[in-house]
Enzyme design. Structure first.
Site, mmCIF file in Angstrom:
data_model
loop_
_atom_site.group_PDB
_atom_site.id
_atom_site.type_symbol
_atom_site.label_atom_id
_atom_site.label_comp_id
_atom_site.label_asym_id
_atom_site.label_seq_id
_atom_site.Cartn_x
_atom_site.Cartn_y
_atom_site.Cartn_z
ATOM 1 N N ALA A 10 0.796 -1.230 0.000
ATOM 2 C CA ALA A 10 0.000 0.000 0.000
ATOM 3 C C ALA A 10 0.833 1.289 0.000
ATOM 4 C CB ALA A 10 -0.974 -0.041 1.187
ATOM 5 N N ARG A 60 -4.841 -0.153 -9.118
ATOM 6 C CA ARG A 60 -5.278 -1.155 -8.134
ATOM 7 C C ARG A 60 -6.305 -0.487 -7.210
ATOM 8 N NH1 ARG A 60 -0.730 -4.500 -5.229
ATOM 9 N NH2 ARG A 60 -2.428 -6.006 -5.054
ATOM 10 N N GLN A 118 4.180 -13.399 -1.318
ATOM 11 C CA GLN A 118 4.897 -12.239 -0.793
ATOM 12 C C GLN A 118 5.698 -12.610 0.460
ATOM 13 O OE1 GLN A 118 1.712 -12.192 -1.814
ATOM 14 N NE2 GLN A 118 1.038 -10.166 -2.502
ATOM 15 N N ASP A 133 -4.298 -2.463 3.936
ATOM 16 C CA ASP A 133 -4.421 -1.729 2.678
ATOM 17 C C ASP A 133 -5.488 -0.657 2.757
ATOM 18 O OD1 ASP A 133 -3.296 -4.558 1.964
ATOM 19 O OD2 ASP A 133 -2.714 -3.191 0.330
#
Ligand SMILES: CSC[C@H]1O[C@H](OP(=O)(O)O)[C@H](O)[C@@H]1O
Length: 356
Positions: free
Chosen positions: A46, A91, A200, A241
């Site tokens: 983010a 996004r 991730q 986020d």
């Protein structure tokens, strides 16, 4: 370490899709280059995509200035406004992207109202993008300090996805707290969720912790409950986020499952996030847009099909954890203890100002 390097008229992005095996930097010279890096997750996380997008607008201004004939700013605005729209479509979930683009848009509006020259527009946008990046590092270190105050000695923590220097400009949010604990000598071990399907955790968090010699163990996402049940996990630290006005939090898919497991096992579940991740205009988690990514990320393993040909997949990149499952949100101004939902509003009144 950092995944973003600003070199005057270029933004260098460390291509996270190639980590940990290959360290390759992608050179961005305008908004479209940055947008492509965000969509393809060469840069992700983010705060990192917010900072990258801000630099994308600054790069586009330099490009526009080179193209205009009399170097007048008036001809630049349509191209810059289009660049902001393009970057805003990359996004949908991380509110930091829109928070950063709003700051760039406001700076552009001030240039226009003050009749700035083309050169002043370039200088101003570059300065705002640089400020966003510099602030992020300081904010993350403050999050680390406030997170440290939650602990009294060595702990083993579990974390999900990547919330470190590759998800921010530097140091990280949940991983910033882990770095602060490590600096204090208070990390026994970090259980790193691999974080399917984009890995991730396995590829990026393990990479960051290994570089700094922070003790960690990679686990599959499905192992988290087992290690909680056997008493190996003292706390869970995750990023965010988008945090709605009532504290409901969108984060990487799998976060909600961890919160439910923590609730069942009586383990504190903490979210670490800057105030730029709060979206007070979104009343609750139901209103947070969830990004659905290509289902091939689920149907394939390292680019090879792992599911039968006729099997379909589905790939929500985030889920929402209700505030009542969150012990506290660690911000740069301190920890907001939940689930008293009024505390979010009180907190922002105390620290002065909105979520930006
Ligand atoms: C420090 S915020 C990182 C946040 O972003 C990640 O999502 P993605 O890798 O898809 O950009 C994940 O939700 C992390 O918690």
């Amino acid at each position: 370490m950092t995944g973003l390097k600003w070199q005057g008229d270029k933004l260098l992005v460390l291509d996270q899709t190639l980590l940990p095996g290959t360290e390759e930097w992608v050179s961005c010279s305008g908004a479209d280059d940055v947008a492509k890096c965000i969509v393809s997750m060469k840069v992700r996380g983010a705060p990192a995509i917010g900072a990258a997008a801000a630099f994308g607008v600054a790069l586009e201004a330099a490009e526009a200035y080179r193209q205009v004939s009399e170097h007048t700013a008036a001809q630049m605005y349509p191209q810059l406004e289009e660049a902001i729209v393009r970057l805003g479509k990359t996004r949908p979930t991380a509110v930091n992207l829109f928070w950063a683009l709003d700051r760039m848009s406001n700076a552009l509006a001030e240039c226009r109202s003050s009749e700035a020259t083309g050169e002043q527009v370039v200088t101003t946008l570059r300065a705002v993008a640089a400020a966003i990046a510099a602030e992020d590092v300081q904010v993350n270190r403050a999050i680390g300090r406030h997170g440290l105050d939650l602990f009294r000695g060595p702990v083993s923590v579990l974390t999900h996805c990547n919330t470190g220097s590759l998800a921010t400009v530097e140091y990280g949010t949940a991983l910033g707290v882990i770095r602060a604990l490590h600096e204090q000598g208070w990390i026994n071990n970090v259980y790193v969720d691999e974080t399917r399907p984009f890995l991730q955790g396995a590829r990026l968090t393990a990479y960051e912790l290994g570089l700094e010699g922070i003790s960690h163990t990679l686990i599959t996402d499905s192992m988290a409950g087992h290690f909680m049940k056997e008493g190996s996990v003292n706390a869970v630290l995750v990023g965010a986020d988008r945090i709605a006005a009532n504290g409901d939090t969108a984060n990487k898919i799998g976060t909600y499952s961890l919160a439910v497991l923590c609730h069942h096992h009586g383990i504190p579940f903490y979210v670490a996030a800057p105030t730029s991740t709060f979206d007070l205009s979104t009343p609750s988690g139901e209103s947070i847009p969830i990004e659905y990514r290509d289902d091939r990320e689920v149907l394939e393993w390292l680019g090879q099909r792992s599911a039968p040909a006729r099997t379909s997949g589905i790939n929500p990149a985030f889920d929402v954890t209700p505030a009542e499952l969150i012990e506290g949100i660690i911000t740069e101004h301190g920890v907001i203890y939940l689930p008293d939902k009024q505390r979010i509003a009180n907190f922002f009144r105390e620290v002065g100002g909105d979520e930006s």
